[in-house]
Design an enzyme around this catalytic site. Structure first.
Site, PDB file in Angstrom:
ATOM      1  N   ASP A  52      -3.924  -5.650 -17.337  1.00  0.00           N
ATOM      2  CA  ASP A  52      -5.475  -4.443 -17.779  1.00  0.00           C
ATOM      3  C   ASP A  52      -5.117  -3.841 -18.837  1.00  0.00           C
ATOM      4  O   ASP A  52      -7.091  -3.842 -18.607  1.00  0.00           O
ATOM      5  CB  ASP A  52      -5.097  -3.633 -16.662  1.00  0.00           C
ATOM      6  CG  ASP A  52      -4.886  -3.812 -14.748  1.00  0.00           C
ATOM      7  OD1 ASP A  52      -4.915  -4.672 -14.578  1.00  0.00           O
ATOM      8  OD2 ASP A  52      -3.440  -3.298 -13.689  1.00  0.00           O
ATOM      9  N   HIS A  82      -2.264  -0.525  -5.897  1.00  0.00           N
ATOM     10  CA  HIS A  82      -2.012  -0.926  -7.840  1.00  0.00           C
ATOM     11  C   HIS A  82      -3.787  -1.583  -7.638  1.00  0.00           C
ATOM     12  O   HIS A  82      -4.346  -1.989  -7.801  1.00  0.00           O
ATOM     13  CB  HIS A  82      -1.188  -1.563  -8.198  1.00  0.00           C
ATOM     14  CG  HIS A  82      -2.319  -1.641 -10.080  1.00  0.00           C
ATOM     15  ND1 HIS A  82      -1.367  -1.337 -10.836  1.00  0.00           N
ATOM     16  CD2 HIS A  82      -1.909  -2.866  -9.975  1.00  0.00           C
ATOM     17  CE1 HIS A  82      -1.448  -2.429 -11.549  1.00  0.00           C
ATOM     18  NE2 HIS A  82      -2.390  -3.076 -11.275  1.00  0.00           N
ATOM     19  N   GLU A  83      -2.860  -3.322  -6.000  1.00  0.00           N
ATOM     20  CA  GLU A  83      -3.989  -3.871  -6.516  1.00  0.00           C
ATOM     21  C   GLU A  83      -5.812  -3.346  -5.602  1.00  0.00           C
ATOM     22  O   GLU A  83      -6.375  -4.486  -5.354  1.00  0.00           O
ATOM     23  CB  GLU A  83      -3.221  -4.795  -6.149  1.00  0.00           C
ATOM     24  CG  GLU A  83      -2.840  -6.114  -6.948  1.00  0.00           C
ATOM     25  CD  GLU A  83      -2.951  -6.024  -8.640  1.00  0.00           C
ATOM     26  OE1 GLU A  83      -4.179  -6.659  -8.194  1.00  0.00           O
ATOM     27  OE2 GLU A  83      -2.283  -6.059  -9.388  1.00  0.00           O
ATOM     28  N   HIS A 116      -7.889  -1.718  -7.808  1.00  0.00           N
ATOM     29  CA  HIS A 116      -9.188  -2.710  -8.338  1.00  0.00           C
ATOM     30  C   HIS A 116      -9.668  -3.547  -7.139  1.00  0.00           C
ATOM     31  O   HIS A 116     -10.925  -3.338  -7.798  1.00  0.00           O
ATOM     32  CB  HIS A 116      -7.897  -4.217  -8.852  1.00  0.00           C
ATOM     33  CG  HIS A 116      -7.523  -3.793  -9.664  1.00  0.00           C
ATOM     34  ND1 HIS A 116      -7.957  -3.181 -10.722  1.00  0.00           N
ATOM     35  CD2 HIS A 116      -6.510  -4.005 -10.479  1.00  0.00           C
ATOM     36  CE1 HIS A 116      -6.859  -3.181 -12.612  1.00  0.00           C
ATOM     37  NE2 HIS A 116      -5.379  -3.593 -11.398  1.00  0.00           N
TER      38      HIS A 116
END
Length: 168
Positions: free
Chosen positions: A142, A31-32, A35
């Site tokens: 987010d 997930h990170e 980004h």
């Protein structure tokens, strides 16, 4: 959060639970990275990714000040969780015909498939929860940043930030 009980011995349940936690943290890391890779596309480098017991946080060298860039960078994280859930769903569909398939096979291979099916279903659910939870409009999560980016398309950036913080 989820009550997970895998068939078999206590040791096997412990191994399955630890593997699930490792896969959950792997999902958080991906997930990170979603980004980070999207930010890199806009020339924003990542200083570090901090992983804690509560989740992760990508630390950028600078914040994106273009609303469209912030929107895409921020949405990339939850999107990764939805993609992971989609891959797990597709894999289960190919193996079992349905992610919620349950056979009563007493063969060892059948039990292994059932265990994988249960494991993948729980991991898929966790990724859906992570993706959805991150879309809640609580700033600085987010969802709050996505809200700010949408507001900043029509409002000054500072005013959009104030509104996003109040909504959260």
């Amino acid at each position: 959060m989820f009550a997970i009980q895998f068939q078999g011995s206590l040791q096997m349940s412990l191994v399955a639970s630890l593997l699930l936690v490792a896969c959950l943290y792997g999902s958080l890391l991906l997930h990170e990275l979603g980004h980070c890779l999207t930010a890199r596309r806009y020339g924003i480098n990542t200083r570090e990714i901090k992983m804690t017991i509560l989740g992760g946080m990508a630390m950028f060298e600078r914040s994106p000040r273009v609303p469209q860039q912030e929107l895409l960078i921020t949405a990339a994280g939850p999107l990764v969780n939805f993609v992971i859930a989609g891959f797990l769903f597709a894999g289960q569909w190919l193996l079992f015909g349905s992610p919620f398939f349950s056979s009563s096979s007493s063969l060892p291979l059948g039990l292994a498939f059932e265990a994988w099916n249960k494991f993948a279903t729980v991991l898929m659910g966790l990724n859906l929860v992570l993706g959805t939870f991150n879309l809640l409009p609580g700033f600085p999560m987010d969802g709050g940043r996505i809200l700010r980016a949408f507001l900043a398309l029509k409002l000054p950036y500072l005013k959009a930030t104030h509104i996003a913080v109040r909504v959260g």
